[in-house]
Design an enzyme around this catalytic site. Structure first.
Site, short mmCIF file in Angstrom:
data_model
loop_
_atom_site.label_atom_id
_atom_site.label_comp_id
_atom_site.label_asym_id
_atom_site.label_seq_id
_atom_site.Cartn_x
_atom_site.Cartn_y
_atom_site.Cartn_z
N ALA A 62 0.86 -1.19 0.00
CA ALA A 62 0.00 0.00 0.00
C ALA A 62 0.89 1.24 0.00
CB ALA A 62 -0.89 -0.01 1.24
N GLY A 103 0.84 -5.00 1.17
CA GLY A 103 -0.37 -5.11 0.34
C GLY A 103 -0.09 -5.75 -0.99
N GLU A 106 -0.37 -9.30 -0.27
CA GLU A 106 -1.78 -9.59 0.00
C GLU A 106 -2.58 -9.64 -1.29
OE1 GLU A 106 -1.87 -6.40 2.99
OE2 GLU A 106 -2.91 -7.84 4.24
N GLU A 126 4.47 -4.87 7.65
CA GLU A 126 3.61 -3.91 8.32
C GLU A 126 3.96 -3.72 9.79
OE1 GLU A 126 2.71 -6.18 6.21
OE2 GLU A 126 1.15 -5.44 4.86
#
Ligand code: T1G
Length: 705
Positions: A62, A103, A106, A126
């Protein structure tokens, strides 16, 4: 500029995405990706979809810059995008090259299959920014590699070589060669399978439950509670993984989402995200274009083979840069060379270096007693005694032998770089490179820009810092630059508090509870109390207006310089680095207070912390306003990497912003009413006063500094 492209390869659509440098999944990329995937799903000619990153990697995750802003949740958010992939009626294959983190990983876990190149690395970092994987990672990963492996990946936060996932449902194929060709071929075959009615494998349909889960979670919780008490994220990661093993997928996602949002707004996560960007911002020169041509830096010379000189030489040798090490005396040179050799041999013993690599590294060192041997060096770093006259003599000698275009650097920790530059014929090539001891270990490097320092010399030195794996922060010229100038006020307040009633161990305990690696007195005993003594003696002549407690002078007059003399503020025992309270020092302090008519009072930990941290902040505000530091976050980086400030508080400026500058100023006003010490010091620096009055902050809003 579009960040997403779609290309047809037969019945397979290859969707490539991401903007340099790291394909972070910001709002635009997410929206374009969603549109491209939806288009491929609706296209009857397409049987399968391959997702691949641009720029030689999959994705760094992200876009952290969006956190705490509406962009982060703007549709399609990352969870929506992953859900679109996972619910696709056609197989979606992730072709993972290079880095695949957060992300990005993910997103790949939402795919039905994953192929990775042998050099690819996958991870969920993270936790390192005070978060947990918030787009299904805590739910899908345990279902693909099991709870134990998922705990290791998520709590460790480190990139893992793709080959370690081979043979698990996470990785369908490890590709040594043309990853995209392999992915297209694999996708075509899966497309055919699926048209024949084969069910698509989805991580969410698997189970992470098992009899071993509960003891694993107990062990994990006990471990992180002990090791990361100040960090909320690790325990929440475990809570989310527990949900993956004990709840339905959708219930688990809801738990993950709630925990993620909770962590996002913790001061610790804000501090860690700030530190992430601050370290990168520090490398940028506000007024020197990134396109500035750099000078060659292929060989180095170090003058002075003492602790600092040999440590600096080791730093260059570790980067594979040949070093000429000059001393004035054979014995001193021999001691320096032995120090270098011992450290390199120590790395072999620890298994960090092979004997061959150690031999090659040591072979790059050329000891000498001759200044003439410096004549080929691209950079010459002086690391001699911290005395201006001595340094000026050295620079006069360097100026005679250094080749044209060589960079002339001084390792001074406080002295005026402009004054040193002025005695050479080439002030534009003079710069300060203040290494922190031990130079081969400490990451921080203050790069001191002289008034005359040429922009390309500064840019070249900043690039060198990266090569040496140092975190460089640019400082202007002042006494103490950034770090030491601030620490002088920090120590001054600590000594005043000893006068007023606090003991060294109470002050150290308060600061270590706040999170400092070491309190001021243990730190001083380690560095040597005589260093501060010399500075106070110099200060008494140059700045008689600067009030100091005399308690530290009394200590030094007893020869109690710290660990190196077996005693300082604490007593030390041979072979034992622990600091033991000292009856001698207790007695000295009582005598000192009596001699000065001081009646001891109880000083609580809150006052100790606030006086010491706000002393840093107030001096830093002056440094910022004088332009000595380029930005507030640079000052944070100096304290996070060079002075043991707790990283989960983001640095002194970040911490003051979190407290609120108005509250900081109110507290300083209280301290200014204390008659002892130096009440005038607590006059808020003009920048601090202005920001406090306007509800401003030192660091710009958001995650970036
Ligand atoms: N978001 C925004 N910017 C990023 C970024 C990111 N994720 N990663 C790097 N950058 C910027 C960085 O600031 C720098 O910018 C430039 O890219 C080069 O970075 C929902 C919540 C990938 C190993 O934590 O570890 O996904 O200074 O200098 O040394 O669950 O960057 O050039 O302007 O570090 O080659 C999780 C963080 C996000 C990875 C590359 N991902 N990045 O290292 O380059 S949260 C991360 C890194 C998330 C989801 C969660 C490293 C790198 P500038 P760099 P590098």
């Amino acid at each position: 500029m579009s960040t997403v492209t779609s290309i047809r390869e037969g019945a397979v659509t290859v969707i490539r995405f991401g903007e340099p440098p790291v394909n972070s999944l910001g709002r635009q990329t997410r929206a374009e990706l969603a549109a491209a995937i939806a288009g491929a799903i609706q296209d009857p000619a397409v049987s399968a979809i391959v997702l691949a990153g641009n720029n030689g990697l999959f994705s760094a995750g992200a876009d952290i810059r969006e956190f705490g802003t509406p962009a982060m949740l703007a549709a399609p958010n990352l969870a929506d995008l992953i859900s679109l992939v996972e619910s696709s009626p056609k197989p979606v294959i992730a072709a993972i090259d290079g880095t695949c983190l957060g992300g990005g990983l993910e997103l790949s876990l939402g795919c039905h299959y994953r192929l990775a190149s042998t050099t690819a690395k996958l991870g969920l970092p993270e936790v390192k920014i005070g978060l947990l994987p918030g787009a299904g990672g805590t739910q899908r990963l345990p279902r693909l590699i099991g709870v134990e492996n998922a705990l290791n990946v998520i709590l460790g936060g480190e990139p893992v070589p793709a080959k370690l996932f081979a043979g698990t449902p996470l990785l369908s194929q490890l590709v040594d060669g043309d990853l995209l060709a392999a992915a297209v071929s694999f996708a075509a075959a899966r497309g055919t399978d699926h048209q024949a009615g084969k069910r698509l494998p989805r991580a969410r349909d698997r189970s992470a439950a098992g009899p071993h889960v509960e003891p694993l979670l107990i062990f994990a919780r006990n471990t992180v509670r002990a090791a990361y008490a100040a960090y909320p994220a690790p325990l929440k990661c475990i809570d989310a993984i527990e949900a993956a093993a004990t709840k339905s997928f959708d219930e688990g996602l809801a738990v993950e989402r709630s925990l993620f949002i909770e962590l996002m707004f913790t001061p610790v996560s804000k501090a860690l995200r700030h530190a992430f960007f601050a370290e990168r911002a520090a490398a940028k020169l506000a007024d020197v274009p990134e396109s500035t041509p750099l000078r060659d830096l292929k060989t180095a010379a170090v003058i002075g083979a003492g602790t600092m000189g040999s440590g600096i030489a080791l730093t260059f040798l570790s980067a594979g840069i040949p070093v000429v090490l000059l001393e004035t005396g054979a014995d001193a040179l021999e001691r320096g060379v032995s120090r270098v050799k011992d450290v390199i041999e120590g790395q072999v013993k620890k298994g960090r270096l092979t004997p061959e690599a150690a031999h090659a590294r040591f072979g790059l060192l050329k000891p000498t007693l001759e200044y003439a041997d410096l004549s080929k060096a691209d950079i010459i770093i002086e690391a001699v005694f911290e005395d201006m006259a001595v340094k000026k003599d050295v620079f006069l000698a360097i100026d005679q032998v250094a080749k044209s275009g060589a960079i002339l650097a001084t390792n001074t920790s406080t002295l005026n770089v402009d004054a040193i530059a002025a005695i050479t014929s080439r002030p534009a090539e003079v710069i300060g490179t203040h290494f922190f001891s031990p130079a081969n270990i400490m990451k921080l490097l203050e790069v001191v820009r002289g008034r005359e320092t040429a922009p390309d010399v500064l840019a070249t030195t900043m690039r060198l810092a990266k090569t040496l794996r140092k975190t460089a922060v640019v400082s202007g010229v002042c006494d103490g630059f950034i770090g030491n100038r601030m620490i002088e006020q920090y120590v001054r307040q600590a000594l005043f508090m000893v006068d007023e009633g606090a003991s060294p161990s109470e002050i150290d305990a308060a600061m270590e509870a706040f999170g400092f690696a070491m309190g001021p007195f243990r730190m001083s005993d380690l560095a040597g109390n005589d260093i501060g003594w010399h500075i106070r003696q110099r200060r008494a002549i140059e700045r008689p207006d600067v009030v100091y407690s005399k308690v530290a002078d009394r200590l030094c007059e007893l020869g109690r310089f710290g660990q190196k003399t077996g005693g300082g503020w604490y007593d030390y025992r041979k072979g034992d680095r622990n600091a033991y309270p000292s009856a001698v020092v207790d007695d000295l302090i009582i005598q000192h207070r009596n001699a000065n008519g001081m009646v001891a009072r109880k000083i609580d930990a809150r006052e100790i912390v606030d006086r010491l941290v706000y002393a840093l902040v107030n001096e830093a505000a002056l440094i910022l306003e004088e332009g000595i530091a380029q930005r507030a976050s640079d000052i944070d980086i100096v304290y996070l990497t060079g002075y043991g400030f707790p990283v989960y508080r983001g640095g002194p400026m970040c911490y003051a912003d979190e407290v609120g500058l108005y509250a900081v100023v109110q507290r300083m006003n209280e301290f200014s009413r204390n008659p002892h010490g130096d009440p005038s010091f607590w006059t808020p620096a003009p920048l601090l006063a202005r920001l406090a009055a306007s509800s401003g902050a030192f660091n710009s809003t958001g995650a970036r500094s």
